[in-house]
Design an enzyme around this catalytic site. Structure first.
Site, PDB file in Angstrom:
ATOM      1  CB  CYS A 141      -3.560  -1.019   8.568  1.00 17.95           C
ATOM      2  SG  CYS A 141      -2.279  -1.210   9.124  1.00 17.95           S
ATOM      3  CG  ASN A 198      -0.433   2.788   4.631  1.00 17.63           C
ATOM      4  OD1 ASN A 198       0.635   1.904   4.082  1.00 17.63           O
ATOM      5  ND2 ASN A 198      -1.347   2.315   5.704  1.00 17.63           N
ATOM      6  CD  GLU A 219       3.295  -8.150   6.538  1.00 15.20           C
ATOM      7  OE1 GLU A 219       2.993  -6.925   6.996  1.00 15.20           O
ATOM      8  OE2 GLU A 219       4.023  -8.266   5.936  1.00 15.20           O
ATOM      9  CB  ALA A 223      -0.525   0.125   0.953  1.00 18.69           C
ATOM     10  CD  GLU A 273      -0.826  -8.088   8.006  1.00 19.69           C
ATOM     11  OE1 GLU A 273      -0.983  -7.448   9.042  1.00 19.69           O
ATOM     12  OE2 GLU A 273       0.117  -9.197   8.886  1.00 19.69           O
TER      13      GLU A 273
END
Ligand code: NDP
Length: 485
Positions: free
Chosen positions: A285, A154, A459, A152, A251
């Site tokens: 997230c 971010n 993770e 992603a 994730e």
């Protein structure tokens, strides 16, 4: 801008920059100004094929090395990342718009933590011996092969490292596709790994949109896919991977609850809510975007929160005094503006912010809605921007039921001085990454990941090893073999 962020090539394959101008142009836009600061090309199918072939070659060389040798490369890469932290942080700020104040401490440093941690573990990865009378079984912890990482926008550096570090520690190779919105930082991770002594092709970066991700996920040479992204993309990628029974780590997003009881230390609870809603302009997230505050302290909480928000320094992300930057893109800003308008239309009370700033770039004010009710769209959907929803509650059972009434389950937090209540409530909240009197800490030593629609797998921590390796078990018979006929 300290230097030209234009990379030497769009992709990093087999130890070198590579380009193919036949691929669609992706403009890299600095979110603080809206300027185009670099251009890369999406990978063509031939480029993706080269990356996968390079990874497959490198994986064989890498898996034949000892764990300690592999670990040394990762630890050296961590050291290089720390030495170059400022340069990498500036690039991350250009890529994402996040303030330098944040990127200096949360991006390359977090990536380095992962490389160091998994580098340290690499030499101690073993199977086990199981004695069965005079026979015995031994297990071998094997690499999966070529892994694909899809990120992603971010945390581009952190996501690349959180995926690469455990994958490489276990003897895998990786092809990583950053988000098209933030293509720059992962290229630096690739350069650094080569400089630290990784074989060419061990960690490759290819640019592109969903179609490139799709090609990677569908390729039969790929053993595992690790995605950080939205739940909608997660469903597509998981389904594509299932077709060939590939391993996955997902994730995904969240709509996490942060529960503030009436006995909470108010200042800490406000700090937790700020960290859990406005760091990275809310583009995190695990954010605790549904803040359930006990009715007895709600107004005191809101008063202190709004006072504290006035202290946010909104401005040039390259100025280290800035503590709140722009959204990553015009599109993301518009999506969040849509949610803000919806919150107002649904009758939530706007107590802070809500507007776009009159300046170049994609700046939205930190925004707080109070009197939010469970059915409102802003209480149900992941906004992924600086919008906090404050909901009231009266009692423990009620707040637990309401907090769990979501498809997501990434994170949850509780603020209370009552330690029994803290653990009782956290024990009943359906979430993978939880906090007591804190919010959004993510040390590499702790497993990170969600339940329900927030994902599968973990993770970080030793748990990640299970997701990047597989066990071969070998039965050894010492005597004769009996057979029925
Ligand atoms: P997206 O789901 O839109 O994209 C994630 C990545 O998947 C991107 O690189 C995207 O490429 C790629 N992609 C899109 N479609 C496909 C496909 N069909 N096959 C393969 N790859 C594909 O997420 P965002 O980038 O918008 O990130 C925001 C989301 O990520 C939020 O929901 C957030 O909660 C979640 N997130 C989760 C985290 C976690 O650890 N749980 C951490 C950070 C974010 P492209 O963008 O180039 O189209």
């Amino acid at each position: 801008m300290g230097y030209d962020p234009q990379p030497e090539g769009s992709h990093y394959i087999d130890g070198a920059y590579v380009d193919d101008s036949a691929g669609e142009v992706i403009e890299v836009i600095y979110p603080a100004t809206g300027e185009v600061i670099a251009k890369v090309h999406a990978a063509t199918p031939a480029v993706v094929d080269r990356a996968l072939a390079a990874a497959a070659r490198a994986q064989v060389i890498w898996a034949a090395m000892t764990g300690r040798e592999r670990g040394r490369v990762l630890v050296d890469a961590a050291r290089l990342m720390r030495e170059r932290n400022r340069e990498l942080s500036e690039l991350e700020t250009l890529d994402t718009g996040k303030p330098l104040q944040e990127t200096l401490v949360a991006d390359a440093t977090s990536g380095a933590d992962a490389l160091e941690y998994f580098g340290g573990l690499a030499g101690s990865l073993t199977g086990e011996h199981i004695q069965l009378g005079e026979d015995w079984v031994y297990t071998v912890r094997e690499a999966l092969g070529v892994c694909v990482g899809i990120g992603a926008w971010n945390y581009p550096t952190q996501i690349a490292c959180w995926k690469a570090a455990p994958a490489l520690a276990c003897g895998n190779a990786m092809v990583f596709k950053p988000s098209e919105t933030t293509p720059l930082s992962a290229l630096k991770v690739a350069e650094i790994l080569i400089e630290a002594g990784a074989p060419a092709g061990l960690f490759n970066v290819v640019q592109g949109m969903g179609a490139v991700g799709g090609q990677l996920v569908g390729d039969p040479r790929v053993a595992k896919v690790s995605l950080t992204g939205s739940a909608a993309t997660g469903r597509k990628v998981y389904a594509a991977a299932a077709g060939e029974m590939k391993h996955v780590t997902m994730e995904l997003g969240g709509k996490s609850p942060l529960v503030v009881f009436e006995d909470a230390e108010l200042e800490n609870a406000v700090s937790g809510a700020i960290n859990g809603n406005f760091y990275s302009s809310g583009q995190v997230c695990s954010n605790g975007t549904r803040v359930f505050v006990h009715r007895a302290i709600k107004e005191a909480f809101l008063e202190r929160l709004t006072e504290r928000l006035k202290g946010a320094v909104i401005g040039d992300p390259m100025d280290e005094a800035t503590s709140f930057g722009p959204m990553v893109s015009a599109r993301q800003m518009e999506i969040v503006q849509g949610f803000i308008a919806q919150g107002e239309a649904e009758g939530a009370r706007l107590v802070y912010g809500g507007k776009r700033l009159e300046r170049p770039g994609f700046y939205l004010e930190p925004t707080v809605f109070a009197d939010v009710t469970d059915g409102m769209v802003i209480a149900r959907e992941e906004i992924f921007g600086p919008v906090m929803a404050v909901l009231d509650f009266e009692d423990e059972d009620e707040v637990i039921a309401r907090a769990n009434d979501t498809v997501y389950g990434l994170s949850a937090g509780v603020f209370t001085r009552d330690i029994s209540r803290a653990h009782r409530v956290i024990g009943r909240l359906q979430a993978g990454s939880c906090f007591v009197n804190s919010y959004n800490d993510a040390p590499v030593e702790a497993p990170f990941g969600g339940v329900k629609a927030s994902g599968v797998g973990r993770e970080n921590s030793k748990a990640a090893i299970e997701h990047y390796s597989q066990l071969k078990s070998v039965y050894v018979r010492m005597g004769d073999v009996e057979a029925p006929f």
